[in-house]
Design an enzyme around this catalytic site. Sequence first.
Site, short mmCIF file in Angstrom:
data_model
loop_
_atom_site.label_atom_id
_atom_site.label_comp_id
_atom_site.label_asym_id
_atom_site.label_seq_id
_atom_site.Cartn_x
_atom_site.Cartn_y
_atom_site.Cartn_z
NE ARG A 1 26.32 39.80 44.20
CZ ARG A 1 27.33 38.98 44.45
NH1 ARG A 1 28.31 38.87 43.58
NH2 ARG A 1 27.37 38.28 45.57
N GLY A 2 21.71 41.45 42.58
CA GLY A 2 20.81 40.81 43.54
C GLY A 2 19.65 41.70 43.94
CD GLU A 3 14.97 41.84 47.45
OE1 GLU A 3 14.70 40.75 46.90
OE2 GLU A 3 14.31 42.30 48.39
CE1 TYR B 1 29.00 36.66 51.66
CE2 TYR B 1 29.16 37.48 49.41
CZ TYR B 1 29.66 36.72 50.46
OH TYR B 1 30.82 36.03 50.29
CE1 TYR C 1 24.74 37.34 42.22
CE2 TYR C 1 23.47 38.66 40.67
CZ TYR C 1 23.64 38.13 41.93
OH TYR C 1 22.72 38.38 42.92
CG ASP D 1 19.09 34.85 50.69
OD1 ASP D 1 18.06 35.07 50.05
OD2 ASP D 1 20.06 34.20 50.24
CD GLN E 1 23.73 45.09 55.53
OE1 GLN E 1 23.24 45.44 56.60
NE2 GLN E 1 23.07 44.33 54.68
O1 TRH Z 1 24.99 38.84 47.37
P1 TRH Z 1 23.83 38.91 46.46
O2 TRH Z 1 24.01 38.35 45.13
O3 TRH Z 1 22.64 38.24 47.16
C1 TRH Z 1 21.44 37.67 46.75
C2 TRH Z 1 21.46 36.21 47.02
O4 TRH Z 1 22.14 35.55 46.01
C3 TRH Z 1 20.08 35.70 47.18
O5 TRH Z 1 20.00 34.30 47.26
C4 TRH Z 1 19.16 36.21 46.12
O6 TRH Z 1 17.88 35.95 46.58
C5 TRH Z 1 19.30 37.70 45.96
O7 TRH Z 1 20.65 38.08 45.75
C6 TRH Z 1 18.43 38.25 44.86
O8 TRH Z 1 23.40 40.47 46.27
P2 TRH Z 1 22.68 41.53 47.22
O9 TRH Z 1 21.23 41.23 47.36
O10 TRH Z 1 23.02 42.85 46.70
O11 TRH Z 1 23.36 41.37 48.64
C7 TRH Z 1 24.65 41.78 48.93
C8 TRH Z 1 24.73 42.24 50.37
O12 TRH Z 1 26.09 42.40 50.75
C9 TRH Z 1 24.06 43.58 50.61
O13 TRH Z 1 23.41 43.57 51.87
C10 TRH Z 1 25.20 44.56 50.66
C11 TRH Z 1 26.27 43.71 51.28
N1 TRH Z 1 27.64 44.12 51.04
C12 TRH Z 1 28.38 44.57 52.12
O14 TRH Z 1 27.86 44.67 53.24
N2 TRH Z 1 29.69 44.90 51.91
C13 TRH Z 1 30.29 44.84 50.70
O15 TRH Z 1 31.48 45.16 50.58
C14 TRH Z 1 29.49 44.42 49.59
C15 TRH Z 1 30.09 44.37 48.21
C16 TRH Z 1 28.18 44.06 49.79
#
Ligand code: TRH
Length: 386
Positions: A277-279, A17, A200, A19, A261
């Site tokens: 996690r992620g970004e 999520y 993860y 990206d 979000q």
């Molecule tokens: O989901 P992620 O692991 O996403 C990414 C992708 O894998 C991508 O390809 C990679 O480039 C990047 O990581 C480093 O983790 P991230 O970045 O934290 O994104 C999660 C999103 O989901 C963030 O915008 C918050 C949102 N979110 C919600 O809106 N509601 C929720 O309940 C949760 C748990 C997250």
Amino acid sequence: MTTPLTLHLFCRVVDNYGDIGICWRLARQLQQEHHISVTLWVDDLPSFQRICPEVVLDAELQQVAGVTIRHWRSQDGEYTAADVADIVIEFFACDIPPNYIAAMAQCEPRPRWFNLEGLTAEEWVEGCHTLTSPHPRLPLTKHFFFPGFTDKTGGLLREAGLEQERLQFQADPAAMADFLARFGVTAEEMVATKVSLFCYPYAPVAELFEVWQNGQKPVCCLVPEGVASAAVQAFLGSEAQAGAFATRGALTVRVLPFVPQPDYDKLLWACDFNFVRGEDSFVRAQWAGRPFVWHIYPQDENLHHKKLRAFLQRYIAALPSLAAFSLYWNHAEVPGAAQQADWGAVWAAVEADMAEITEKSADWQRQMLKNGDLASNLLKFATTLP
Ligand code: TRH
């Protein structure tokens, strides 16, 4: 009245999520705060819908929160200069349609073209931020734009009203309790150490649960549905569906639905300790001003460990307890320590330093505020281009 600037933001969902999470946040901010007419081109609507329930899966074009969302189905298609925006951003080097690029070269003046890169704390970023990349054949120049943690980078994504909203929420215990009550958190659990857990699948969650379960202090752990499912299911003894919960020893685990979000921010603000996690969640945890541990997106040859160390060096070089926890959490080598974590000792060290860690997290948040915000920094830079 002048016509608003137009901007096209291209997002290819690689996985999960982050990206779309980053692009959606940026798109809304450009539209709402800078009054730019934004079109978000995205190839994966189901992932988008998970963080933004208003998104309709079968619409080619739709408007959500003032942003036009265009389902980016293919690299084909005919485009003319009239289809091109004043500013074009490709996220994470996603290739935009070749005919769209050809149409960009027909525009007068040419659009400002950016490649928005991924976040890393490594030093080389400062040297690459805003570098140019001339097109090999066409009269077009693209600029690299890097988010980052220093004033020689583009900074971090942050909405203008975020800080005030957070401070107001965190100063209002009743609002926090009401918010968490939506997920079943009881008054008793409100006084426990409240932890949100987003990681993860390879994180050592079961080991940590065991420590918390056998600990002295009550812990209430809130996990979004689909995260750490194996460990959560084993703890619950049932399906890890939203609404499920169990208490064993000092630990209560509650499964939350995936929330939109803005509510995810509130969750981070309401908890005492966040696993992210992620970004994007990683950045939001920093704005929450609360202690957090980062599960970094895994890369080949453990490249991510280098990035993790670069961040820890900036963030908590002086706090070995949290640094060790973070390294073990990511299966990275901990200098001068055993390869296998003794999770009881690792968590106890963090708990003992919690006041200092909390203070440091607030300091870091204030330090990051000084770099401005990524959207404004990008637009400011765009105005300097010929
Ligand atoms: O989901 P992620 O692991 O996403 C990414 C992708 O894998 C991508 O390809 C990679 O480039 C990047 O990581 C480093 O983790 P991230 O970045 O934290 O994104 C999660 C999103 O989901 C963030 O915008 C918050 C949102 N979110 C919600 O809106 N509601 C929720 O309940 C949760 C748990 C997250």
